[in-house]
Design a protein around this motif. Structure first.
Motif, PDB file in Angstrom:
ATOM      1  N   PRO A   1       8.450  10.800 -15.410  1.00  0.00           N
ATOM      2  CA  PRO A   1       6.983  10.708 -15.345  1.00  0.00           C
ATOM      3  C   PRO A   1       6.338  12.099 -15.377  1.00  0.00           C
ATOM      4  CG  PRO A   1       7.937  10.378 -13.179  1.00  0.00           C
ATOM      5  CD  PRO A   1       9.087  10.444 -14.140  1.00  0.00           C
ATOM      6  N   HIS A   2       5.172  12.180 -15.986  1.00  0.00           N
ATOM      7  CA  HIS A   2       4.463  13.454 -16.104  1.00  0.00           C
ATOM      8  C   HIS A   2       3.358  13.603 -15.066  1.00  0.00           C
ATOM      9  CE1 HIS A   2       6.582  14.660 -19.698  1.00  0.00           C
ATOM     10  NE2 HIS A   2       6.393  13.443 -20.186  1.00  0.00           N
TER      11      HIS A   2
ATOM     12  N   GLN B   1       0.842  -1.186   0.000  1.00  0.00           N
ATOM     13  CA  GLN B   1       0.000   0.000   0.000  1.00  0.00           C
ATOM     14  C   GLN B   1       0.880   1.239   0.000  1.00  0.00           C
ATOM     15  OE1 GLN B   1      -2.745   0.193   3.223  1.00  0.00           O
ATOM     16  NE2 GLN B   1      -3.565   2.138   2.619  1.00  0.00           N
ATOM     17  N   GLN B   2       0.576   2.167  -0.883  1.00  0.00           N
ATOM     18  CA  GLN B   2       1.350   3.397  -1.008  1.00  0.00           C
ATOM     19  C   GLN B   2       0.698   4.484  -0.164  1.00  0.00           C
ATOM     20  OE1 GLN B   2       4.161   3.450  -2.662  1.00  0.00           O
ATOM     21  NE2 GLN B   2       4.577   5.565  -2.286  1.00  0.00           N
TER      22      GLN B   2
ATOM     23  N   ILE C   1       4.573   7.096  -8.986  1.00  0.00           N
ATOM     24  CA  ILE C   1       4.307   6.073  -7.976  1.00  0.00           C
ATOM     25  C   ILE C   1       4.404   4.683  -8.600  1.00  0.00           C
ATOM     26  CG2 ILE C   1       2.519   5.087  -6.484  1.00  0.00           C
ATOM     27  CD1 ILE C   1       1.611   8.038  -5.976  1.00  0.00           C
ATOM     28  N   SER C   2       3.832   4.508  -9.762  1.00  0.00           N
ATOM     29  CA  SER C   2       3.896   3.211 -10.449  1.00  0.00           C
ATOM     30  C   SER C   2       5.340   2.836 -10.769  1.00  0.00           C
ATOM     31  CB  SER C   2       3.077   3.237 -11.736  1.00  0.00           C
ATOM     32  OG  SER C   2       1.711   3.363 -11.445  1.00  0.00           O
ATOM     33  N   ALA C   3       6.110   3.812 -11.247  1.00  0.00           N
ATOM     34  CA  ALA C   3       7.516   3.563 -11.574  1.00  0.00           C
ATOM     35  C   ALA C   3       8.301   3.206 -10.326  1.00  0.00           C
ATOM     36  CB  ALA C   3       8.120   4.793 -12.259  1.00  0.00           C
ATOM     37  N   ALA C   4       8.024   3.885  -9.216  1.00  0.00           N
ATOM     38  CA  ALA C   4       8.729   3.601  -7.961  1.00  0.00           C
ATOM     39  C   ALA C   4       8.395   2.211  -7.449  1.00  0.00           C
ATOM     40  CB  ALA C   4       8.373   4.654  -6.915  1.00  0.00           C
TER      41      ALA C   4
ATOM     42  N   ILE D   1       5.804  15.515  -8.026  1.00  0.00           N
ATOM     43  CA  ILE D   1       6.746  14.459  -8.407  1.00  0.00           C
ATOM     44  C   ILE D   1       8.097  14.700  -7.739  1.00  0.00           C
ATOM     45  CG2 ILE D   1       8.017  13.446 -10.342  1.00  0.00           C
ATOM     46  CD1 ILE D   1       5.446  14.128 -12.046  1.00  0.00           C
ATOM     47  N   HIS D   2       8.548  15.942  -7.729  1.00  0.00           N
ATOM     48  CA  HIS D   2       9.826  16.291  -7.103  1.00  0.00           C
ATOM     49  C   HIS D   2       9.839  15.913  -5.619  1.00  0.00           C
ATOM     50  CE1 HIS D   2      13.381  18.536  -5.924  1.00  0.00           C
ATOM     51  NE2 HIS D   2      12.652  19.071  -4.967  1.00  0.00           N
TER      52      HIS D   2
END
Length: 65
Positions: free
Chosen positions: A40-41, A2-3, A47-50, A20-21
């Protein structure tokens, strides 16, 4: 997994780039690098990439050397 999204990332009017920063600033260095490389934009994309990077780099079954 869970994020948890920090309250600062939910401030109204904050630009997506700043979200994002700040999100990347709170990540493990290795994961933050992977996320930033993907440029990511959206916060959701970051979050998905992380999560994917964390799974690959530190997930179950990863051999420790």
């Amino acid at each position: 997994m869970q994020q948890v999204i920090e309250p600062i990332l939910q401030l109204p009017g904050m630009q997506e780039g700043m979200r994002i920063h700040y999100y990347c600033a709170g990540l493990k260095h290795d994961i933050a690098v992977q996320v930033r490389m993907q440029q990511p934009h959206t916060l959701d994309a970051a979050i998905s990439a992380a999560m994917a990077a964390d799974n690959i780099l530190f997930g179950a079954g990863t051999a420790a050397f």
